[in-house]
Design a protein around this motif. Sequence first.
Motif, short mmCIF file in Angstrom:
data_model
loop_
_atom_site.label_atom_id
_atom_site.label_comp_id
_atom_site.label_asym_id
_atom_site.label_seq_id
_atom_site.Cartn_x
_atom_site.Cartn_y
_atom_site.Cartn_z
N ALA A 26 0.83 -1.21 0.00
CA ALA A 26 0.00 0.00 0.00
C ALA A 26 0.87 1.26 0.00
O ALA A 26 0.58 2.21 -0.72
CB ALA A 26 -0.93 0.00 1.21
N LYS A 27 1.95 1.25 0.78
CA LYS A 27 2.85 2.42 0.80
C LYS A 27 3.48 2.65 -0.56
O LYS A 27 3.58 3.79 -1.02
CB LYS A 27 3.93 2.22 1.86
N GLU A 28 3.91 1.57 -1.22
CA GLU A 28 4.51 1.69 -2.55
C GLU A 28 3.51 2.25 -3.55
O GLU A 28 3.85 3.12 -4.36
CB GLU A 28 5.02 0.34 -3.02
N ARG A 29 2.29 1.75 -3.50
CA ARG A 29 1.26 2.22 -4.43
C ARG A 29 0.93 3.68 -4.17
O ARG A 29 0.77 4.47 -5.10
CB ARG A 29 0.01 1.36 -4.32
N ASN A 30 0.80 4.06 -2.91
CA ASN A 30 0.50 5.45 -2.57
C ASN A 30 1.61 6.38 -3.05
O ASN A 30 1.33 7.47 -3.56
CB ASN A 30 0.29 5.60 -1.06
N LYS A 31 2.86 5.95 -2.88
CA LYS A 31 3.98 6.77 -3.34
C LYS A 31 3.92 6.95 -4.85
O LYS A 31 4.10 8.06 -5.35
CB LYS A 31 5.30 6.11 -2.94
N ALA A 32 3.65 5.89 -5.57
CA ALA A 32 3.56 5.97 -7.04
C ALA A 32 2.41 6.89 -7.45
O ALA A 32 2.56 7.68 -8.38
CB ALA A 32 3.37 4.58 -7.63
N TRP A 33 1.29 6.78 -6.77
CA TRP A 33 0.15 7.64 -7.10
C TRP A 33 0.45 9.10 -6.79
O TRP A 33 0.09 9.99 -7.56
CB TRP A 33 -1.11 7.18 -6.36
N GLU A 89 3.41 10.50 -6.81
CA GLU A 89 4.34 10.97 -7.84
C GLU A 89 3.60 11.26 -9.14
O GLU A 89 3.91 12.23 -9.82
CB GLU A 89 5.44 9.94 -8.04
N GLU A 90 2.63 10.42 -9.47
CA GLU A 90 1.85 10.63 -10.69
C GLU A 90 1.01 11.92 -10.56
O GLU A 90 0.88 12.67 -11.52
CB GLU A 90 0.94 9.43 -10.95
N ASP A 91 0.46 12.15 -9.37
CA ASP A 91 -0.34 13.36 -9.16
C ASP A 91 0.52 14.63 -9.30
O ASP A 91 0.02 15.66 -9.77
CB ASP A 91 -0.98 13.35 -7.76
N GLU A 92 1.77 14.54 -8.89
CA GLU A 92 2.66 15.70 -8.98
C GLU A 92 2.97 16.07 -10.43
O GLU A 92 3.29 17.21 -10.72
CB GLU A 92 3.95 15.42 -8.21
N LYS A 93 2.90 15.08 -11.32
CA LYS A 93 3.16 15.35 -12.74
C LYS A 93 2.00 16.11 -13.29
O LYS A 93 1.75 16.83 -13.96
CB LYS A 93 3.32 14.04 -13.51
#
Length: 57
Positions: A44-51, A53-57
């Motif tokens: 869950a932490k890995e997925r949240n981090k990826a999401w 990072e995607e939101d920041e783009k």
Amino acid sequence: MSENEQWYYDSATGEVSQGKQEGFLDRMGPYPTREAAEDAIATAKERNKAWDEEDEK
């Protein structure tokens, strides 16, 4: 794979169980293996981090 063969992680207790148990508010899953359920928080932490990072783009 039936519901009784799947694994769940209880975030309130930190316990892993096979098959659906009473209550669902703190349950994460289903996962195909016990090991995957044990890694639920890390996943869950890995997925949240990826999401994030995607939101920041």
